[in-house]
Scaffold this motif. Structure first.
Motif, PDB file in Angstrom:
ATOM      1  N   LEU A  54      -5.625  -8.012  -1.286  1.00 41.81           N
ATOM      2  CA  LEU A  54      -5.269  -9.174  -0.450  1.00 41.81           C
ATOM      3  C   LEU A  54      -4.373  -8.720   0.693  1.00 41.81           C
ATOM      4  O   LEU A  54      -3.375  -8.025   0.468  1.00 41.81           O
ATOM      5  N   PHE A  55      -4.764  -9.106   1.915  1.00 43.91           N
ATOM      6  CA  PHE A  55      -3.897  -8.906   3.077  1.00 43.91           C
ATOM      7  C   PHE A  55      -3.461 -10.286   3.578  1.00 43.91           C
ATOM      8  O   PHE A  55      -4.312 -11.161   3.811  1.00 43.91           O
ATOM      9  N   THR A  56      -2.151 -10.451   3.781  1.00 43.99           N
ATOM     10  CA  THR A  56      -1.644 -11.699   4.340  1.00 43.99           C
ATOM     11  C   THR A  56      -0.983 -11.428   5.686  1.00 43.99           C
ATOM     12  O   THR A  56      -0.328 -10.404   5.878  1.00 43.99           O
ATOM     13  N   GLY A  57      -1.160 -12.358   6.606  1.00 45.04           N
ATOM     14  CA  GLY A  57      -0.467 -12.333   7.903  1.00 45.04           C
ATOM     15  C   GLY A  57       0.009 -13.741   8.195  1.00 45.04           C
ATOM     16  O   GLY A  57      -0.448 -14.704   7.572  1.00 45.04           O
ATOM     17  N   VAL A 142      -1.456  -6.285  -2.981  1.00 37.56           N
ATOM     18  CA  VAL A 142      -1.187  -7.275  -1.939  1.00 37.56           C
ATOM     19  C   VAL A 142      -0.395  -6.593  -0.832  1.00 37.56           C
ATOM     20  O   VAL A 142       0.617  -5.932  -1.096  1.00 37.56           O
ATOM     21  N   ILE A 143      -0.874  -6.747   0.402  1.00 39.29           N
ATOM     22  CA  ILE A 143      -0.187  -6.174   1.560  1.00 39.29           C
ATOM     23  C   ILE A 143       0.155  -7.321   2.499  1.00 39.29           C
ATOM     24  O   ILE A 143      -0.726  -8.013   2.996  1.00 39.29           O
ATOM     25  N   ASP A 144       1.447  -7.528   2.709  1.00 41.99           N
ATOM     26  CA  ASP A 144       1.930  -8.643   3.511  1.00 41.99           C
ATOM     27  C   ASP A 144       2.397  -8.096   4.856  1.00 41.99           C
ATOM     28  O   ASP A 144       3.369  -7.342   4.921  1.00 41.99           O
ATOM     29  N   ALA A 174       2.238   6.239  -3.145  1.00 40.22           N
ATOM     30  CA  ALA A 174       1.034   6.877  -2.593  1.00 40.22           C
ATOM     31  C   ALA A 174       0.384   5.965  -1.547  1.00 40.22           C
ATOM     32  O   ALA A 174      -0.016   6.410  -0.466  1.00 40.22           O
ATOM     33  N   ALA A 175       0.309   4.662  -1.845  1.00 40.01           N
ATOM     34  CA  ALA A 175      -0.267   3.703  -0.890  1.00 40.01           C
ATOM     35  C   ALA A 175       0.611   3.596   0.348  1.00 40.01           C
ATOM     36  O   ALA A 175       0.129   3.516   1.482  1.00 40.01           O
ATOM     37  N   LEU A 176       1.927   3.601   0.130  1.00 38.09           N
ATOM     38  CA  LEU A 176       2.903   3.509   1.228  1.00 38.09           C
ATOM     39  C   LEU A 176       2.653   4.621   2.245  1.00 38.09           C
ATOM     40  O   LEU A 176       2.627   4.391   3.454  1.00 38.09           O
ATOM     41  N   GLU A 177       2.460   5.837   1.742  1.00 40.11           N
ATOM     42  CA  GLU A 177       2.277   6.975   2.650  1.00 40.11           C
ATOM     43  C   GLU A 177       0.872   6.991   3.243  1.00 40.11           C
ATOM     44  O   GLU A 177       0.665   7.464   4.358  1.00 40.11           O
ATOM     45  N   ALA A 178      -0.113   6.453   2.517  1.00 33.66           N
ATOM     46  CA  ALA A 178      -1.494   6.421   3.032  1.00 33.66           C
ATOM     47  C   ALA A 178      -1.617   5.499   4.250  1.00 33.66           C
ATOM     48  O   ALA A 178      -2.482   5.703   5.100  1.00 33.66           O
ATOM     49  N   PHE A 207       2.539  -3.942  -4.351  1.00 29.26           N
ATOM     50  CA  PHE A 207       2.929  -4.733  -3.186  1.00 29.26           C
ATOM     51  C   PHE A 207       3.509  -3.855  -2.090  1.00 29.26           C
ATOM     52  O   PHE A 207       4.354  -2.996  -2.345  1.00 29.26           O
ATOM     53  N   LEU A 208       3.036  -4.071  -0.853  1.00 29.23           N
ATOM     54  CA  LEU A 208       3.608  -3.433   0.337  1.00 29.23           C
ATOM     55  C   LEU A 208       3.850  -4.509   1.389  1.00 29.23           C
ATOM     56  O   LEU A 208       3.132  -5.515   1.443  1.00 29.23           O
TER      57      LEU A 208
END
Ligand code: CA
Length: 338
Positions: A54-57, A142-144, A174-178, A207-208
Motif C-alpha cells: 500500500l502506498f498512501t499520499g 505500507v509506504i506513506d 533493507a527496504a529503507l535502503e532500497a 512501514f516506511l
C-alpha cells in the motif's frame, strides 16, 4: 456495509485480478449537497499471488510529490507487469489536499493523528477507520509518502522507526535502503498518538514514511526521488521485475544512512517572531553553534533569541515560512548512523 461497521462504500473488489481505478465513497452530508459523498481516489492493481503493498499520499494537504508520484504510478502500472497487489491511495485526506492544508477543512483534524479512527466519528476519523479495518489487514508493507507541507522544508528522506523485533528491523532497514533517497533515516518520533505508522507497525507490518521536500510546493527533483523510490520498493518486494535502480545512475546522490536518535535533535522556536536560519539545508552544524535566531517584532530593543544546536549534526529540516510562534519546530539535525 462491511463487517467493521464502516459507512464507506466502494465498487473495488480487492481480491479481483486486473486494474481497478475508482473511489472510496465516504458519506459527507453538506449544506449545499444533501446526499453527497466524498470520492477518495483509489487504484488497485493485482495479478495472482504475491505481496500486497500500500502506498498512501495526501494524508496531509500541501504535500505534493507523493500524490503526483502515485497518480503517475496509477496510470503506468498494468497487472501483467506485476506479481501480487499494489494499492494506491494518492489523496487520502482529499478535502485537505484540495485546499492545500495539513488538516481537513471539514473537521479540522489531522488524518495522521486519529488512527485507528472511528466508524461514526467525523469525516477524517471515518477515513482512518476504513483504512485501518478494511485495507491495512490486506497489506504486507505500507509506504506513506509525505513532504514538508507549508511549515517545514526537508532534505528528501525515507524513514523508519527504531524497531524492537530484530527480524522486522532488518527487513525494514533493507527496504529503507532500497528506496534510494538521498537520506535513509532511522528516527525517534515526537508526534505522539494516532499515527498511521504505529497502527501499521502494531499489526506487525513493514512501514516506511518519506519527507520529500516541502515549503508548500512541488520540487521536480524531489518528485524524481519519490518516483525512483516507489518503483525501487516494488522491485525490492518482487512485485515488479528487475533489480533496484541506484540513485547514482539517475544523477541523484548516494543514499546516506542517518539517524535522529532522540528529541534533542529537534529544535523549537523560543519566542514568536521571524526565524532567521543561519544555515541552508544539508549544512553540518557543530554542537553549541547558533542554528538560527528569532526576531520578535514587538521587542526591537532586545537582541534576537538564539537557537543553539543541542547536538552536532546535519541540518535535514528547517522552517518553511519565516514567521514562527513559540514552540514551532525550526530545525532538525541528524547524524550518520554508525
Ligand atoms: Ca506530512
Amino acid at each position: 456495509m462491511p463487517e467493521s461497521g464502516s459507512p464507506v462504500t466502494s465498487d473495488i473488489d480487492f481480491e479481483r485480478d486486473g486494474k481497478q481505478v475508482s473511489y472510496l465513497r465516504v458519506p459527507h452530508s453538506r449544506n449545499d449537497s444533501a446526499w453527497a459523498s466524498l470520492p477518495v481516489p483509489i487504484t488497485v492493481v493485482k495479478n495472482g499471488e504475491g505481496p500486497t503493498i500500500l502506498f498512501t499520499g495526501g494524508v496531509h494537504g500541501g504535500e505534493y510529490e507523493g500524490p503526483v508520484a502515485l497518480m503517475n504510478l496509477s496510470r503506468q502500472l498494468e497487472p501483467e507487469a506485476i506479481e501480487g497487489r499494489v494499492i494506491l491511495l494518492p489523496a487520502l485526506n482529499l478535502p485537505a489536499v484540495q485546499v492545500g492544508q495539513r488538516l481537513s477543512p471539514v473537521d479540522n483534524k489531522d488524518l495522521n493523528r486519529v488512527f485507528p479512527g472511528s466508524p461514526n466519528g467525523s469525516l477524517t476519523e471515518v477515513i482512518a477507520h476504513y483504512v485501518h479495518e478494511e485495507i491495512l489487514p490486506l497489506c504486507g508493507a505500507v509506504i506513506d509518502l509525505h513532504s514538508g507541507g507549508y511549515s517545514l522544508d526537508f532534505v528528501p528522506y525515507i524513514s523508519m522507526h527504531y524497531l524492537q523485533d530484530p527480524g522486522m528491523n532488518e527487513r525494514t532497514r533493507a527496504a529503507l535502503e532500497a528506496f534510494g533517497a538521498p537520506i535513509a533515516l532511522i528516527i525517534e518520533e515526537i508526534s505522539g498518538e494516532g499515527l498511521l505508522d504505529y497502527a501499521v507497525e502494531g499489526m506487525g507490518k513493514l512501514f516506511l514514511c518519506s519527507e520529500m521536500g516541502g515549503a508548500g510546493r512541488l520540487s521536480p527533483r524531489s518528485l524524481r526521488i519519490a518516483e525512483l523510490g516507489v518503483h525501487n520498493l516494488l522491485r525490492h518486494f518482487g512485485v515488479l521485475e528487475g533489480e533496484v535502480v541506484s540513485p547514482e545512475s539517475q544523477g541523484l546522490p548516494t543514499t546516506r544512512v542517518m539517524e535522529v536518535p532522540g528529541i534533542d535533535y529537534y529544535h523549537f522556536a523560543p519566542q514568536a517572531g521571524i526565524y532567521e536560519s543561519r544555515f541552508e539545508l544539508n549544512a553540518e552544524v557543530e554542537k553549541g553553534e547558533i542554528v538560527g535566531r528569532v526576531h520578535s517584532l514587538t521587542a526591537l530593543e532586545t537582541p534576537p533569541r538564539q537557537v543553539r544546536a543541542q547536538r552536532a549534526g546535519t541540518l535535514i529540516a528547517t522552517r518553511g515560512p519565516g514567521y514562527v510562534t513559540v514552540g514551532d519546530t525550526v530545525a532538525l539535525l541528524a547524524q550518520d548512523r554508525a
